[in-house]
Design a protein around this motif. Structure first.
Motif, PDB file in Angstrom:
ATOM      1  N   ILE A  79       0.840  -1.192   0.000  1.00  0.00           N
ATOM      2  CA  ILE A  79       0.000   0.000   0.000  1.00  0.00           C
ATOM      3  C   ILE A  79       0.876   1.243   0.000  1.00  0.00           C
ATOM      4  O   ILE A  79       1.817   1.315   0.791  1.00  0.00           O
ATOM      5  N   PRO A  80       0.569   2.249  -0.850  1.00  0.00           N
ATOM      6  CA  PRO A  80      -0.517   2.278  -1.812  1.00  0.00           C
ATOM      7  C   PRO A  80      -0.332   1.219  -2.898  1.00  0.00           C
ATOM      8  O   PRO A  80       0.786   0.773  -3.143  1.00  0.00           O
ATOM      9  N   GLY A  81      -1.463   0.851  -3.528  1.00  0.00           N
ATOM     10  CA  GLY A  81      -1.458  -0.237  -4.491  1.00  0.00           C
ATOM     11  C   GLY A  81      -1.899   0.194  -5.861  1.00  0.00           C
ATOM     12  O   GLY A  81      -2.404   1.300  -6.054  1.00  0.00           O
ATOM     13  N   LEU A  82      -1.728  -0.712  -6.828  1.00  0.00           N
ATOM     14  CA  LEU A  82      -2.015  -0.429  -8.238  1.00  0.00           C
ATOM     15  C   LEU A  82      -1.286   0.838  -8.698  1.00  0.00           C
ATOM     16  O   LEU A  82      -1.882   1.889  -8.903  1.00  0.00           O
ATOM     17  N   PRO A  83       0.040   0.760  -8.872  1.00  0.00           N
ATOM     18  CA  PRO A  83       0.784   1.932  -9.334  1.00  0.00           C
ATOM     19  C   PRO A  83       0.338   2.368 -10.720  1.00  0.00           C
ATOM     20  O   PRO A  83       0.005   1.533 -11.572  1.00  0.00           O
ATOM     21  N   ILE A  84       0.318   3.670 -10.940  1.00  0.00           N
ATOM     22  CA  ILE A  84       0.010   4.235 -12.252  1.00  0.00           C
ATOM     23  C   ILE A  84       1.268   4.924 -12.748  1.00  0.00           C
ATOM     24  O   ILE A  84       1.753   5.877 -12.132  1.00  0.00           O
ATOM     25  N   LEU A  85       1.828   4.420 -13.856  1.00  0.00           N
ATOM     26  CA  LEU A  85       3.002   5.029 -14.457  1.00  0.00           C
ATOM     27  C   LEU A  85       2.611   5.656 -15.783  1.00  0.00           C
ATOM     28  O   LEU A  85       1.714   5.159 -16.490  1.00  0.00           O
ATOM     29  N   GLU A 113      -9.890  -5.033   7.308  1.00  0.00           N
ATOM     30  CA  GLU A 113      -9.318  -5.662   8.497  1.00  0.00           C
ATOM     31  C   GLU A 113      -8.367  -6.792   8.115  1.00  0.00           C
ATOM     32  O   GLU A 113      -7.300  -6.954   8.711  1.00  0.00           O
ATOM     33  N   HIS A 114      -8.723  -7.552   7.088  1.00  0.00           N
ATOM     34  CA  HIS A 114      -7.883  -8.663   6.643  1.00  0.00           C
ATOM     35  C   HIS A 114      -6.510  -8.169   6.208  1.00  0.00           C
ATOM     36  O   HIS A 114      -5.485  -8.783   6.528  1.00  0.00           O
ATOM     37  N   PHE A 115      -6.460  -7.053   5.496  1.00  0.00           N
ATOM     38  CA  PHE A 115      -5.198  -6.550   4.966  1.00  0.00           C
ATOM     39  C   PHE A 115      -4.514  -5.550   5.891  1.00  0.00           C
ATOM     40  O   PHE A 115      -3.539  -4.916   5.496  1.00  0.00           O
ATOM     41  N   ASN A 116      -4.998  -5.414   7.122  1.00  0.00           N
ATOM     42  CA  ASN A 116      -4.270  -4.628   8.109  1.00  0.00           C
ATOM     43  C   ASN A 116      -3.006  -5.353   8.573  1.00  0.00           C
ATOM     44  O   ASN A 116      -2.091  -4.738   9.113  1.00  0.00           O
ATOM     45  N   THR A 117      -2.978  -6.668   8.373  1.00  0.00           N
ATOM     46  CA  THR A 117      -1.796  -7.483   8.630  1.00  0.00           C
ATOM     47  C   THR A 117      -1.157  -7.823   7.288  1.00  0.00           C
ATOM     48  O   THR A 117      -1.877  -8.092   6.329  1.00  0.00           O
ATOM     49  N   PRO A 118       0.169  -7.796   7.175  1.00  0.00           N
ATOM     50  CA  PRO A 118       0.796  -8.140   5.889  1.00  0.00           C
ATOM     51  C   PRO A 118       0.327  -9.493   5.367  1.00  0.00           C
ATOM     52  O   PRO A 118       0.400 -10.495   6.076  1.00  0.00           O
ATOM     53  N   GLN A 119      -0.169  -9.498   4.151  1.00  0.00           N
ATOM     54  CA  GLN A 119      -0.655 -10.715   3.495  1.00  0.00           C
ATOM     55  C   GLN A 119       0.250 -10.979   2.285  1.00  0.00           C
ATOM     56  O   GLN A 119      -0.149 -10.795   1.138  1.00  0.00           O
ATOM     57  N   GLN A 368       3.851  -2.298   4.008  1.00  0.00           N
ATOM     58  CA  GLN A 368       3.663  -3.741   3.891  1.00  0.00           C
ATOM     59  C   GLN A 368       2.224  -4.181   4.121  1.00  0.00           C
ATOM     60  O   GLN A 368       1.902  -5.357   3.957  1.00  0.00           O
ATOM     61  N   ALA A 369       1.364  -3.254   4.540  1.00  0.00           N
ATOM     62  CA  ALA A 369      -0.041  -3.569   4.805  1.00  0.00           C
ATOM     63  C   ALA A 369      -0.819  -2.260   4.737  1.00  0.00           C
ATOM     64  O   ALA A 369      -0.247  -1.191   4.456  1.00  0.00           O
ATOM     65  N   ASN A 370      -2.121  -2.323   4.980  1.00  0.00           N
ATOM     66  CA  ASN A 370      -2.930  -1.110   5.006  1.00  0.00           C
ATOM     67  C   ASN A 370      -2.280  -0.051   5.880  1.00  0.00           C
ATOM     68  O   ASN A 370      -1.816  -0.338   6.990  1.00  0.00           O
ATOM     69  N   TYR A 371      -2.275   1.168   5.391  1.00  0.00           N
ATOM     70  CA  TYR A 371      -1.597   2.256   6.100  1.00  0.00           C
ATOM     71  C   TYR A 371      -2.393   2.718   7.317  1.00  0.00           C
ATOM     72  O   TYR A 371      -3.604   2.885   7.266  1.00  0.00           O
ATOM     73  N   LYS A 390       4.894  -2.122  17.687  1.00  0.00           N
ATOM     74  CA  LYS A 390       4.966  -3.058  18.813  1.00  0.00           C
ATOM     75  C   LYS A 390       4.669  -4.475  18.333  1.00  0.00           C
ATOM     76  O   LYS A 390       3.521  -4.849  18.108  1.00  0.00           O
ATOM     77  N   GLN A 391       5.726  -5.240  18.153  1.00  0.00           N
ATOM     78  CA  GLN A 391       5.588  -6.604  17.665  1.00  0.00           C
ATOM     79  C   GLN A 391       4.969  -7.514  18.723  1.00  0.00           C
ATOM     80  O   GLN A 391       5.343  -7.434  19.896  1.00  0.00           O
ATOM     81  N   PRO A 392       4.048  -8.380  18.340  1.00  0.00           N
ATOM     82  CA  PRO A 392       3.583  -9.410  19.276  1.00  0.00           C
ATOM     83  C   PRO A 392       4.751 -10.280  19.721  1.00  0.00           C
ATOM     84  O   PRO A 392       5.678 -10.544  18.956  1.00  0.00           O
ATOM     85  N   GLN A 393       4.736 -10.724  20.948  1.00  0.00           N
ATOM     86  CA  GLN A 393       5.848 -11.496  21.482  1.00  0.00           C
ATOM     87  C   GLN A 393       6.039 -12.819  20.743  1.00  0.00           C
ATOM     88  O   GLN A 393       7.106 -13.433  20.808  1.00  0.00           O
ATOM     89  N   THR A 394       4.984 -13.277  20.041  1.00  0.00           N
ATOM     90  CA  THR A 394       5.085 -14.556  19.339  1.00  0.00           C
ATOM     91  C   THR A 394       5.915 -14.455  18.071  1.00  0.00           C
ATOM     92  O   THR A 394       6.331 -15.475  17.521  1.00  0.00           O
ATOM     93  N   GLU A 395       6.165 -13.243  17.568  1.00  0.00           N
ATOM     94  CA  GLU A 395       6.903 -13.074  16.318  1.00  0.00           C
ATOM     95  C   GLU A 395       8.400 -13.186  16.569  1.00  0.00           C
ATOM     96  O   GLU A 395       8.961 -12.525  17.434  1.00  0.00           O
ATOM     97  N   LYS A 396       9.057 -14.038  15.780  1.00  0.00           N
ATOM     98  CA  LYS A 396      10.495 -14.260  15.927  1.00  0.00           C
ATOM     99  C   LYS A 396      11.315 -13.427  14.947  1.00  0.00           C
ATOM    100  O   LYS A 396      12.541 -13.397  15.042  1.00  0.00           O
ATOM    101  N   ASN A 397      10.638 -12.803  13.990  1.00  0.00           N
ATOM    102  CA  ASN A 397      11.353 -12.009  13.001  1.00  0.00           C
ATOM    103  C   ASN A 397      10.446 -10.883  12.500  1.00  0.00           C
ATOM    104  O   ASN A 397       9.369 -10.645  13.054  1.00  0.00           O
ATOM    105  N   LEU A 398      10.860 -10.223  11.443  1.00  0.00           N
ATOM    106  CA  LEU A 398      10.177  -9.018  10.977  1.00  0.00           C
ATOM    107  C   LEU A 398       9.182  -9.273   9.842  1.00  0.00           C
ATOM    108  O   LEU A 398       8.666  -8.321   9.262  1.00  0.00           O
ATOM    109  N   TRP A 399       8.890 -10.525   9.523  1.00  0.00           N
ATOM    110  CA  TRP A 399       8.076 -10.860   8.357  1.00  0.00           C
ATOM    111  C   TRP A 399       6.682 -10.219   8.403  1.00  0.00           C
ATOM    112  O   TRP A 399       6.149  -9.812   7.385  1.00  0.00           O
ATOM    113  N   LEU A 400       6.095 -10.117   9.577  1.00  0.00           N
ATOM    114  CA  LEU A 400       4.727  -9.612   9.688  1.00  0.00           C
ATOM    115  C   LEU A 400       4.653  -8.174  10.210  1.00  0.00           C
ATOM    116  O   LEU A 400       3.597  -7.729  10.655  1.00  0.00           O
TER     117      LEU A 400
END
Length: 575
Positions: A79-85, A113-119, A368-371, A390-400
């Motif tokens: 996001i933002p998505g669908l680039p216009i060139l 809500e679904h895309f508030n988390t990186p998909q 990486q997700a909805n702004y 603030k990363q959830p404690q369950t996350e071991k890396n930066l992927w999400l």
């Protein structure tokens, strides 16, 4: 009243200066554009790729005057998505807009809500752009939710909220065709990961306004069990009484381009390979858009999969003299060729550098997700501020992590340098410069007690949940500290750099084609002049359906502290 306000601002200025990050004076900034890849050779020829960046699944249309070309590409969850060139000559391209501003599927609370988390790898797949009856339309297939459409009267203006044309799973790679009689047809491919079948193309009729289906789908091509496996990404056209579907087949990195024709939109279609690697070193040339110019020329924009760099954009001439659109030079892609006829002589490329001197950031940036505005915003001080997430404690890396501010790699070899200040309110907060993909590396400043540690973070197969590794590079005293008792912060001013290079063996086989495995080298400086190398180089690797991307990361481990932030003064990309 205005005089009082000005007087207050002047009296308060010393306090503000002590608290805020003062950007480098403008006179010290390199405001000129430092291009690391320019396809226009300046002599009437161009060299592919015309965009050496990851604009996957490109499609193109021409505006009503015949002088303006517009391109869009897959943006997935970014996001933002669908680039216009925009381009005047199909060689020199500029990012002018995004059809999706800050929320994927605006107007649909459930999908927002679904895309508030990186998909990663989900969302907008293989869009098509068309001009019809005074409006521009973009259609795409979301493999999880259906076929969507947005439209606008001006590509550089506001686009409508996404409209679900056909709900359901498995739909991908959609293109409309408005026929001479006003009827509208839609072609699409199918995602095996959702539909459990693939390598077929279907056509159905839509309402004349393109907003809903009014006919049942018909399979018009089946590549199963043949060299035409993985046929997808179809584009729909009509020329001289023939209906044409142009699509890739044979797989992504090793495939080719098909053209197929019929006297009916529902087939049957005869087909022919019209572009393939042949004796060149340009692998998998396929999937893109055909355009006929006002000067009577025909061209095809398509991608080449370069793994870690993503899918870069090539331009090839099209010859219709045999009745088929034979692309490139006798069906093989060109490297250097004469430019399309055009009235324009402007040389321009998609933005790379950003001095952060204006209230809006450059159009090259994506989240990486909805702004969320709490991710970060530009400042009035000539900087871009990104707050710690603030990363959830369950996350071991930066992927999400959703608040990474990233852009595409712009060339095969380049250097990224940024001047930043990191402000911390609590232990564990960190921020810095990252190259993000399935593997990632990040050079970050992390608060530990009353000091900072400079760390090189690395992670292999981050998408699989693997834990990141930390290498201590240096311990740094804060550049400044807040002299207040209420929630004081400590600050570190630092220059961070990453360099992308090809190993010698890959340079030898490069020459404009597939480039092998690039390496990322990290370094830092406290004065912007002398840079100290950090750790071992990391192998750059693509993300989910996209190339690696670089930019800023700002995170923390605690759920209860006030946010810290990274404040970027500028970022510059050089050769």
């Amino acid at each position: 009243m205005k005089r009082k306000a000005i007087l207050f601002a002047v009296l308060a200025l010393p306090l503000l200066v002590s608290a805020q990050y003062n950007a480098t004076p403008h006179s010290d900034q390199k405001s000129e554009k430092s291009q690391v890849w320019t396809p226009d050779n300046g002599d009437g020829t161009y060299t592919n790729p015309v965009i050496n960046a990851d604009y996957s699944d490109p499609d193109v249309c021409v505006g009503p005057t015949g002088e303006d070309y517009y391109m869009t590409a897959s943006s997935f969850q970014c996001i933002p998505g669908l680039p216009i060139l925009h381009s005047k000559d199909l060689v020199n391209w500029e990012i002018i807009n995004y059809a999706i501003k800050d929320k994927l599927y605006a107007g649909n609370c459930k999908l927002i809500e679904h895309f508030n988390t990186p998909q990663h790898g989900n969302g907008v797949w293989a869009p098509s752009i068309r001009y019809h009856n005074g409006e521009y339309y973009i259609y795409w297939g979301d493999p999880d939710f259906g076929v969507y459409m947005v439209k606008a009267s001006d590509p550089a203006g506001e686009w409508s909220d996404p409209l679900c044309v056909i709900p359901g799973k498995g739909y991908i790679d959609t293109t409309p065709l408005w026929d001479d009689d006003g009827r509208c047809y839609l072609v699409n491919g199918w995602a095996n990961s959702r539909a459990k079948y693939a390598s077929v193309l279907t056509v159905r009729e839509l309402s004349a306004d393109g907003t809903k289906p009014i006919g049942q789908p018909v399979i018009v091509f089946d590549g199963n069990g043949t060299e035409n496996r993985t046929c997808e990404g179809p584009k729909f056209y009509k020329r001289d009484g023939w209906y044409w579907i142009m699509c890739p087949a044979g797989g992504v990195p090793e495939g080719f381009q098909l053209a197929m024709r019929s006297k009916s939109p529902y087939g049957p279609y005869e087909h022919k390979i019209v572009l393939q690697q042949g004796k060149t070193n340009i692998n998998g040339p396929h999937q893109g858009g055909w355009v006929h110019t006002k000067y009577g020329e025909d061209w095809f924009l398509h991608f080449q999969d370069k793994e870690a760099y993503g899918r870069v954009v090539h331009l090839n001439p099209v010859d219709w003299s045999t009745g088929w659109p034979i692309m490139g030079k006798k069906g093989e892609p060109v490297t250097t060729y004469k430019k399309p006829k055009s009235s324009s002589t402007t040389i321009i490329n998609p933005a790379e550098n950003d001095e952060f001197n204006t209230p809006t950031i450059g159009k090259q940036w994506q989240w990486q997700a909805n702004y969320d505005e709490k991710f970060g915003v530009p400042t009035a001080f000539g900087t871009m501020r990104i707050y710690t997430y603030k990363q959830p404690q369950t996350e071991k890396n930066l992927w999400l992590v959703p608040n990474m501010l990233l852009q595409k790699t712009p060339a095969d070899e380049f250097t990224v340098t940024t001047k930043v200040r990191f402000t911390s309110k609590a232990d564990g907060q960190m921020g810095g410069l990252i190259m993000m993909g399935h593997n990632y590396g990040a050079l970050v400043v992390k608060r530990v007690g009353k000091e900072f540690q400079l760390l090189l973070l690395t992670c292999k197969d981050a998408d699989r949940g693997n834990a990141q590794q930390e290498e201590l590079i240096a311990t740094l005293k804060p550049t400044t500290e807040d002299k207040i008792s209420y929630k004081p912060g400590i600050h570190e001013d630092i220059y961070l750099r990453l360099r992308v290079e090809l190993p010698n063996k890959d340079k030898l086989k490069h020459r404009g084609g597939f480039t092998g495995k690039p390496l990322v080298y990290y370094s830092y400086s406290t004065d912007g002049k002398r840079f100290t190398p950090c750790g071992k180089p990391m192998e750059m690797r693509q993300g989910k359906w996209i190339g690696a991307k670089f930019g800023f990361v700002s995170v923390e481990s605690s759920e209860k502290t006030d946010r810290g932030w990274i404040e970027a003064d500028w970022i510059r990309i050089t050769k």
